[in-house]
Design a protein around this motif. Structure first.
Motif, PDB file in Angstrom:
ATOM      1  N   TYR A 150       0.818  -1.216   0.000  1.00 30.11           N
ATOM      2  CA  TYR A 150       0.000   0.000   0.000  1.00 30.11           C
ATOM      3  C   TYR A 150       0.852   1.267   0.000  1.00 30.11           C
ATOM      4  O   TYR A 150       0.450   2.291  -0.555  1.00 30.11           O
ATOM      5  CB  TYR A 150      -1.005  -0.019   1.153  1.00 30.11           C
ATOM      6  CG  TYR A 150      -2.107  -1.019   0.866  1.00 30.11           C
ATOM      7  CD1 TYR A 150      -3.038  -0.781  -0.138  1.00 30.11           C
ATOM      8  CD2 TYR A 150      -2.188  -2.216   1.553  1.00 30.11           C
ATOM      9  CE1 TYR A 150      -4.029  -1.703  -0.442  1.00 30.11           C
ATOM     10  CE2 TYR A 150      -3.178  -3.148   1.263  1.00 30.11           C
ATOM     11  CZ  TYR A 150      -4.095  -2.882   0.265  1.00 30.11           C
ATOM     12  OH  TYR A 150      -5.064  -3.794  -0.034  1.00 30.11           O
ATOM     13  N   THR A 193       0.447   4.184  -2.844  1.00 29.76           N
ATOM     14  CA  THR A 193       0.294   5.619  -2.572  1.00 29.76           C
ATOM     15  C   THR A 193       1.472   6.435  -3.106  1.00 29.76           C
ATOM     16  O   THR A 193       1.326   7.622  -3.377  1.00 29.76           O
ATOM     17  CB  THR A 193       0.083   5.909  -1.069  1.00 29.76           C
ATOM     18  OG1 THR A 193       1.150   5.341  -0.323  1.00 29.76           O
ATOM     19  CG2 THR A 193      -1.242   5.364  -0.593  1.00 29.76           C
ATOM     20  N   PRO A 243      -1.005   9.197  -5.011  1.00 26.42           N
ATOM     21  CA  PRO A 243      -1.168   9.692  -3.638  1.00 26.42           C
ATOM     22  C   PRO A 243      -2.574   9.556  -3.055  1.00 26.42           C
ATOM     23  O   PRO A 243      -2.724   9.329  -1.866  1.00 26.42           O
ATOM     24  CB  PRO A 243      -0.750  11.166  -3.745  1.00 26.42           C
ATOM     25  CG  PRO A 243       0.221  11.181  -4.891  1.00 26.42           C
ATOM     26  CD  PRO A 243      -0.314  10.174  -5.863  1.00 26.42           C
ATOM     27  N   ASP A 244      -3.612   9.660  -3.874  1.00 23.50           N
ATOM     28  CA  ASP A 244      -4.972   9.511  -3.351  1.00 23.50           C
ATOM     29  C   ASP A 244      -5.533   8.104  -3.594  1.00 23.50           C
ATOM     30  O   ASP A 244      -6.740   7.913  -3.708  1.00 23.50           O
ATOM     31  CB  ASP A 244      -5.909  10.575  -3.925  1.00 23.50           C
ATOM     32  CG  ASP A 244      -6.124  10.452  -5.422  1.00 23.50           C
ATOM     33  OD1 ASP A 244      -5.320   9.783  -6.102  1.00 23.50           O
ATOM     34  OD2 ASP A 244      -7.103  11.035  -5.926  1.00 23.50           O
ATOM     35  N   TYR A 245      -4.636   7.131  -3.610  1.00 20.67           N
ATOM     36  CA  TYR A 245      -5.012   5.733  -3.871  1.00 20.67           C
ATOM     37  C   TYR A 245      -6.154   5.262  -2.966  1.00 20.67           C
ATOM     38  O   TYR A 245      -7.128   4.676  -3.437  1.00 20.67           O
ATOM     39  CB  TYR A 245      -3.793   4.812  -3.695  1.00 20.67           C
ATOM     40  CG  TYR A 245      -4.146   3.353  -3.825  1.00 20.67           C
ATOM     41  CD1 TYR A 245      -4.188   2.751  -5.076  1.00 20.67           C
ATOM     42  CD2 TYR A 245      -4.463   2.585  -2.709  1.00 20.67           C
ATOM     43  CE1 TYR A 245      -4.545   1.414  -5.211  1.00 20.67           C
ATOM     44  CE2 TYR A 245      -4.823   1.254  -2.839  1.00 20.67           C
ATOM     45  CZ  TYR A 245      -4.857   0.669  -4.094  1.00 20.67           C
ATOM     46  OH  TYR A 245      -5.222  -0.646  -4.221  1.00 20.67           O
ATOM     47  N   HIS A 246      -6.055   5.509  -1.677  1.00 21.47           N
ATOM     48  CA  HIS A 246      -7.055   4.982  -0.738  1.00 21.47           C
ATOM     49  C   HIS A 246      -8.437   5.603  -0.962  1.00 21.47           C
ATOM     50  O   HIS A 246      -9.447   4.911  -0.876  1.00 21.47           O
ATOM     51  CB  HIS A 246      -6.593   5.163   0.709  1.00 21.47           C
ATOM     52  CG  HIS A 246      -5.398   4.321   1.037  1.00 21.47           C
ATOM     53  ND1 HIS A 246      -5.451   2.947   1.097  1.00 21.47           N
ATOM     54  CD2 HIS A 246      -4.116   4.660   1.293  1.00 21.47           C
ATOM     55  CE1 HIS A 246      -4.246   2.473   1.389  1.00 21.47           C
ATOM     56  NE2 HIS A 246      -3.422   3.490   1.510  1.00 21.47           N
TER      57      HIS A 246
END
Length: 171
Positions: free
Chosen positions: A142, A146, A150-153
């Motif tokens: 994870y 990211t 950067p805004d993966y989650h």
């Protein structure tokens, strides 16, 4: 009396806190799930062929993971779907060539991403590319996701909201 979906099990969001699930249930009850997604992810990408997908995946790989193994094959796969709990798949197909064992890396992306927002396609591609370096869904995996996105989650959460919207017929 409680709204119709107040006890609905949101299978794509089960790992998330109850307050987030409750917000999604409210959007379902108010028939606003599609509106929420359209406001955040209004567009659709133009990547419709396996050749275009291969080019897209390799450009993301070159940008973020130059030292990772080469991806030999990339394609949209009609057989990957929600019933198999797979939106993307990474494999290494091993073959013997002239006394040497060669492993060809493949990435398969579920065909439902042909019609999804470009941000969702990017998220699933980043996820599969991260598997070139990290096989398990662990902290390092994870962290790599990211690093690339950067805004993966947030995108992963919204992708799960998108899948929920498809399931309840609001998309």
């Amino acid at each position: 009396m409680k709204p119709a979906s107040s006890n609905r099990i949101l299978k794509y969001l089960q790992g998330y806190p109850e307050h987030l699930q409750s917000q999604v249930r409210t959007l379902i009850d108010e028939q606003r799930l599609a509106e929420y997604l359209a406001n955040r992810y209004g567009g659709q990408h133009s990547i419709q062929s396996d050749k275009a997908l291969y080019s897209y995946v390799n450009s993301l790989k070159q940008e973020n993971l130059r030292s990772a193994p080469q991806v030999d094959k990339v394609l949209f796969d009609n057989r990957l779907d929600l019933t198999h709990r797979a939106l993307g798949l990474h494999t290494a197909v091993s073959r013997v060539q002239g006394g040497k064992l060669k492993a060809k890396k493949e990435i398969r992306i579920a065909s439902l991403f042909k019609d999804a927002a470009p941000e969702f396609l990017e998220m699933i591609v980043v996820h599969e590319l991260a598997h070139l370096k990290e096989h398990d869904h662990n902290k390092a995996f994870y962290k790599l996701c990211t690093y690339m996105l950067p805004d993966y989650h947030q995108r992963e959460f919204d992708l799960r909201v998108y899948l929920t919207a498809k399931e309840v017929g609001q998309i």
